[in-house]
Design a protein around this motif. Structure first.
Motif, mmCIF file in Angstrom:
data_model
loop_
_atom_site.group_PDB
_atom_site.id
_atom_site.type_symbol
_atom_site.label_atom_id
_atom_site.label_comp_id
_atom_site.label_asym_id
_atom_site.label_seq_id
_atom_site.Cartn_x
_atom_site.Cartn_y
_atom_site.Cartn_z
ATOM 1 N N LYS A 13 16.281 34.090 -33.031
ATOM 2 C CA LYS A 13 16.394 34.846 -34.282
ATOM 3 C C LYS A 13 15.137 34.773 -35.144
ATOM 4 C CE LYS A 13 19.407 35.484 -38.294
ATOM 5 N NZ LYS A 13 20.677 35.072 -38.961
ATOM 6 N N ASP A 14 14.662 33.594 -35.460
ATOM 7 C CA ASP A 14 13.522 33.462 -36.374
ATOM 8 C C ASP A 14 12.277 34.137 -35.804
ATOM 9 O OD1 ASP A 14 15.074 32.072 -38.149
ATOM 10 O OD2 ASP A 14 14.372 30.090 -37.535
ATOM 11 N N THR A 15 12.028 33.936 -34.516
ATOM 12 C CA THR A 15 10.854 34.537 -33.891
ATOM 13 C C THR A 15 10.964 36.056 -33.852
ATOM 14 O OG1 THR A 15 10.711 32.583 -32.478
ATOM 15 C CG2 THR A 15 9.363 34.457 -31.875
ATOM 16 N N VAL A 16 12.152 36.547 -33.559
ATOM 17 C CA VAL A 16 12.385 37.986 -33.536
ATOM 18 C C VAL A 16 12.190 38.584 -34.924
ATOM 19 C CG1 VAL A 16 14.216 39.718 -33.321
ATOM 20 C CG2 VAL A 16 13.835 38.081 -31.476
ATOM 21 N N THR A 18 10.257 37.473 -37.314
ATOM 22 C CA THR A 18 8.824 37.473 -37.622
ATOM 23 C C THR A 18 8.111 38.600 -36.890
ATOM 24 O OG1 THR A 18 8.841 35.076 -37.983
ATOM 25 C CG2 THR A 18 6.708 36.107 -37.559
ATOM 26 N N LEU A 19 8.406 38.752 -35.606
ATOM 27 C CA LEU A 19 7.771 39.792 -34.806
ATOM 28 C C LEU A 19 8.137 41.171 -35.327
ATOM 29 C CD1 LEU A 19 6.051 40.472 -32.328
ATOM 30 C CD2 LEU A 19 8.131 40.387 -30.957
ATOM 31 N N PHE A 20 9.392 41.365 -35.688
ATOM 32 C CA PHE A 20 9.842 42.643 -36.220
ATOM 33 C C PHE A 20 9.117 42.979 -37.521
ATOM 34 C CE2 PHE A 20 12.768 45.052 -38.976
ATOM 35 C CZ PHE A 20 12.930 46.183 -38.202
ATOM 36 N N SER A 21 9.039 42.009 -38.415
ATOM 37 C CA SER A 21 8.375 42.217 -39.708
ATOM 38 C C SER A 21 6.905 42.583 -39.522
ATOM 39 C CB SER A 21 8.509 40.962 -40.566
ATOM 40 O OG SER A 21 7.858 41.131 -41.808
ATOM 41 N N ILE A 22 6.214 41.836 -38.684
ATOM 42 C CA ILE A 22 4.794 42.101 -38.444
ATOM 43 C C ILE A 22 4.601 43.472 -37.791
ATOM 44 C CG2 ILE A 22 2.781 41.384 -37.097
ATOM 45 C CD1 ILE A 22 3.745 38.483 -37.473
ATOM 46 N N GLY A 23 5.429 43.768 -36.797
ATOM 47 C CA GLY A 23 5.296 45.029 -36.073
ATOM 48 C C GLY A 23 5.515 46.250 -36.945
ATOM 49 N N ILE A 24 6.523 46.201 -37.819
ATOM 50 C CA ILE A 24 6.800 47.344 -38.686
ATOM 51 C C ILE A 24 5.718 47.491 -39.750
ATOM 52 C CG2 ILE A 24 8.402 48.303 -40.384
ATOM 53 C CD1 ILE A 24 9.360 48.523 -37.497
ATOM 54 N N THR A 90 20.734 43.699 -42.702
ATOM 55 C CA THR A 90 21.908 44.386 -42.151
ATOM 56 C C THR A 90 22.045 44.144 -40.643
ATOM 57 O OG1 THR A 90 20.563 46.413 -42.033
ATOM 58 C CG2 THR A 90 21.963 46.130 -43.981
ATOM 59 N N ASP A 91 21.659 45.103 -39.814
ATOM 60 C CA ASP A 91 21.941 44.988 -38.377
ATOM 61 C C ASP A 91 21.212 43.832 -37.708
ATOM 62 O OD1 ASP A 91 19.699 47.001 -38.857
ATOM 63 O OD2 ASP A 91 19.457 46.655 -36.716
ATOM 64 N N MET A 92 19.973 43.523 -38.131
ATOM 65 C CA MET A 92 19.223 42.442 -37.487
ATOM 66 C C MET A 92 19.751 41.062 -37.879
ATOM 67 S SD MET A 92 16.659 43.726 -35.601
ATOM 68 C CE MET A 92 15.246 42.625 -35.631
ATOM 69 N N GLN A 93 20.492 40.997 -38.967
ATOM 70 C CA GLN A 93 21.033 39.710 -39.411
ATOM 71 C C GLN A 93 22.039 39.156 -38.412
ATOM 72 O OE1 GLN A 93 21.207 36.408 -41.323
ATOM 73 N NE2 GLN A 93 19.938 38.049 -42.164
ATOM 74 N N ASP A 94 22.730 40.042 -37.721
ATOM 75 C CA ASP A 94 23.715 39.608 -36.716
ATOM 76 C C ASP A 94 23.481 40.393 -35.426
ATOM 77 O OD1 ASP A 94 25.855 38.599 -35.321
ATOM 78 O OD2 ASP A 94 27.381 39.713 -36.452
ATOM 79 N N ILE A 120 7.993 34.657 -27.627
ATOM 80 C CA ILE A 120 8.573 35.996 -27.566
ATOM 81 C C ILE A 120 7.502 36.993 -27.978
ATOM 82 C CG2 ILE A 120 10.260 37.552 -28.600
ATOM 83 C CD1 ILE A 120 12.171 35.202 -28.749
ATOM 84 N N MET A 121 7.243 37.949 -27.097
ATOM 85 C CA MET A 121 6.156 38.899 -27.298
ATOM 86 C C MET A 121 6.621 40.341 -27.499
ATOM 87 S SD MET A 121 3.377 37.327 -27.438
ATOM 88 C CE MET A 121 2.571 35.775 -27.010
#
Length: 228
Positions: A13-16, A18-24, A90-94, A120-121
């Protein structure tokens, strides 16, 4: 670099996040650049230069456009920062509940060993959708770390989604992506997706934000589909 694509686990979860935030948020600068190089925004910048000079001096001709440019960048930043905040709330929280609790949905992550550590890449998700009697899949949350780009990983991840949808008998795969994501658009076209719909232009978001702050309720991007 050896890459493994597997289903999401709660420990990711935490890594995902971070990656999501950086990517967007990587799209902030292209969004700003596209807006500022549009004829409309160039005309506004020039008009502010002239107005500043006539109302004040050379300093005014610099300050007024600078304030405008800063405001446009702030709107670009807020557009994507608010999107990240909303998705993580919302959706990424769960992710297990929203993407793994039904057999026709899935969320994958990409693992790679970097400097002796497994990291996770990338990530991608799909959700089953229903339109009348037609059942299809919608591709979501495609993010790839900068360390793994130009290695064919995006193609592999998108192909996993397409194959998953084929196995479940879906009629097609659809997705949305912003026009600033030129590499992503090229990838989807290579996979056989076709452009079917364009939504509101980026410039319109800034004016909505400027006058009513309702821009977050409008969808940005272009729809694509692929028949399975």
């Amino acid at each position: 670099m050896k890459l493994e694509i597997r289903r999401y686990r709660p420990s990711d979860k935490d890594t995902v996040f971070t990656l999501f935030s950086i990517g967007i948020k990587e799209h902030i600068r292209p969004c700003f650049h596209k807006a500022m190089t549009s004829p409309l925004y160039l005309a506004i910048t020039l008009a502010l230069c002239v107005a500043g000079y006539l109302l004040s001096s050379v300093l005014g001709a610099v300050v007024l456009p600078a304030v405008w440019v800063g405001f446009v960048y702030y709107c670009s930043y807020k557009l994507y920062a608010d999107y990240v905040r909303e998705r993580l709330r919302t959706d990424m929280q769960d992710i297990p509940g929203n993407y793994l609790s039904r057999p026709d949905d899935c969320f994958w992550v990409v693992e790679a060993e970097v400097d002796g550590r497994v990291q996770i890449m990338g990530m991608v998700a799909v959700m089953a959708k229903q339109s009348g009697k037609e059942k299809y899949g919608e591709l979501f949350r495609m993010i790839i770390s900068p360390l793994c780009r130009r290695m064919g990983l995006g193609f592999r991840m998108a192909q996993i989604v397409v194959d998953f949808c084929k196995e479940r008998g879906f009629s097609k795969v659809v997705l949305e992506t912003s026009s600033t994501q030129t590499a992503a658009v090229a990838l989807y076209e290579k996979l056989g997706f076709c452009h079917i719909l364009s939504h509101t232009k980026t410039e319109d978001f800034f004016f909505l934000f400027l006058f009513s702050e309702l821009f977050s309720q409008v969808r940005l991007g272009q729809g694509s589909c692929r028949k399975t």
